[in-house]
Design an enzyme around this catalytic site. Sequence first.
Site, PDB file in Angstrom:
ATOM      1  CE1 TYR A 140      -2.875  -3.133   0.315  1.00  0.00           C
ATOM      2  CE2 TYR A 140      -4.035  -2.025   2.072  1.00  0.00           C
ATOM      3  CZ  TYR A 140      -3.924  -3.073   1.191  1.00  0.00           C
ATOM      4  OH  TYR A 140      -4.864  -4.067   1.184  1.00  0.00           O
ATOM      5  CE  LYS A 192       1.758 -18.025  -2.354  1.00  0.00           C
ATOM      6  NZ  LYS A 192       1.035 -19.294  -2.263  1.00  0.00           N
ATOM      7  CG  ASP A 224      -1.561 -20.329  -0.408  1.00  0.00           C
ATOM      8  OD1 ASP A 224      -0.862 -20.237   0.621  1.00  0.00           O
ATOM      9  OD2 ASP A 224      -1.134 -20.817  -1.466  1.00  0.00           O
ATOM     10  CG  ASP A 248      -7.247  -4.817   3.655  1.00  0.00           C
ATOM     11  OD1 ASP A 248      -8.291  -4.815   4.343  1.00  0.00           O
ATOM     12  OD2 ASP A 248      -7.074  -4.065   2.685  1.00  0.00           O
ATOM     13  CG  ASP A 252     -12.723  -7.298   4.816  1.00  0.00           C
ATOM     14  OD1 ASP A 252     -12.256  -6.658   5.777  1.00  0.00           O
ATOM     15  OD2 ASP A 252     -13.342  -6.766   3.883  1.00  0.00           O
TER      16      ASP A 252
END
Length: 359
Positions: A140, A192, A224, A248, A252
Amino acid sequence: MARIAVLPGDGVGPEVVWEAMKVLKSAGGRFGIHLEFEEGIVGGAAIDRLRTPLPPETWTLCRASDAILFGAVGGPRWDSLPVDRRPERGLLTLRKDLQLYANLRPVKLFPPLIDASPLKREIVEGVDLLVLRELTGGLYFAEPKGIWPTSDGRGEQGVDTLNYTTPEIERIARVGFQIAGRRRRHLTSVDKANVLASSQLWRRVVTTMAREYPDIELDHILVDNCAMQLIREPRRFDVLLAENTFGDILSDEAAMLAGSIGMLPSASLGEGPGLYEPIHGSAPDIADQDKANPLAAILSAAMLLRHSLRQEPAAAAIEIAVLDVLEQGYRTMDIMQPGKKQVGTARMGDLVAERVVKG
Ligand code: NAD
């Protein structure tokens, strides 16, 4: 006396923040905490009036406050603006400038909502985890970032950079180990590392730091697989430590374990005053209809009392009031179940505020 900067923002932001303030005032009255609220504009509302998502006066207000209560920003009206002038940039700049690098997102299922989750009761019963998201680095923020022509002149390329330094990883990992120490002493670091260099460094730094915290059980999980395990076996997690983008998305996803995104609060902590906000966005589809669930914002206000003002009894009183109101069968639209009493945003806020006053 504590100064609270109130940044309602766009869409449902002002509606839910208003209810959170109502509840904070009730808690302040009951526990003798003198709270002073001052409003600032941010996001789309600020773009419309002052052509910038974070006006200097809002920034100054935040800096001079003890804590920030934030609603949400964004909406279709501003979607066509370039990324660096969109409402969301106001929030990102605030987080970055105040160095609020640690985003705490507790995911706790309130027992009365067990059947509001789209997942089976036996999966979600007893879920109590915390997503700790790194908030000021990664995709970001890191440069280079932008859209520019390709060197062969055959179109454009969009570039974001995923970059983490050792000190950035260390400071967020330290918060993770400390929070795990106050909970069930289990830290799961998400990465990852099978593909990304930034994740390989992340895993190495977190593993090295674990030596300083021998009483904390550390494990690592690929992002994942983590997305899958959150749905398959969420009770296995205590504290989930993740870089900005992974955190993020995973938080959610984890929100659905608690029944609705309208139930999840967050605290962003670091060097400047703490910023407290529901994890949901501005929900333009339900804005101005008295439909939004204000409980995420109200629970964020409880976190504000706990983390920034060190008023644990007042924070706990708000959380107990929320549980009590849910036990009495009151529900907003997003968590409505057969046989329960549906109420709007303002009524839900009133019910919690009244319950806080009663004690
Ligand atoms: P969203 O979180 O606003 O909404 C997703 C879904 O959840 C919608 O169906 C919405 O109705 C529902 N929802 C959200 N909050 C709710 C609440 N309190 N009660 C009941 N239902 C609720 O995400 P989105 O639709 O992807 O984004 C809308 C806008 O919000 C976009 O402009 C986005 O950039 C912005 N956004 C802002 C923030 C922030 O300010 N921190 C975070 C995420 C998205």
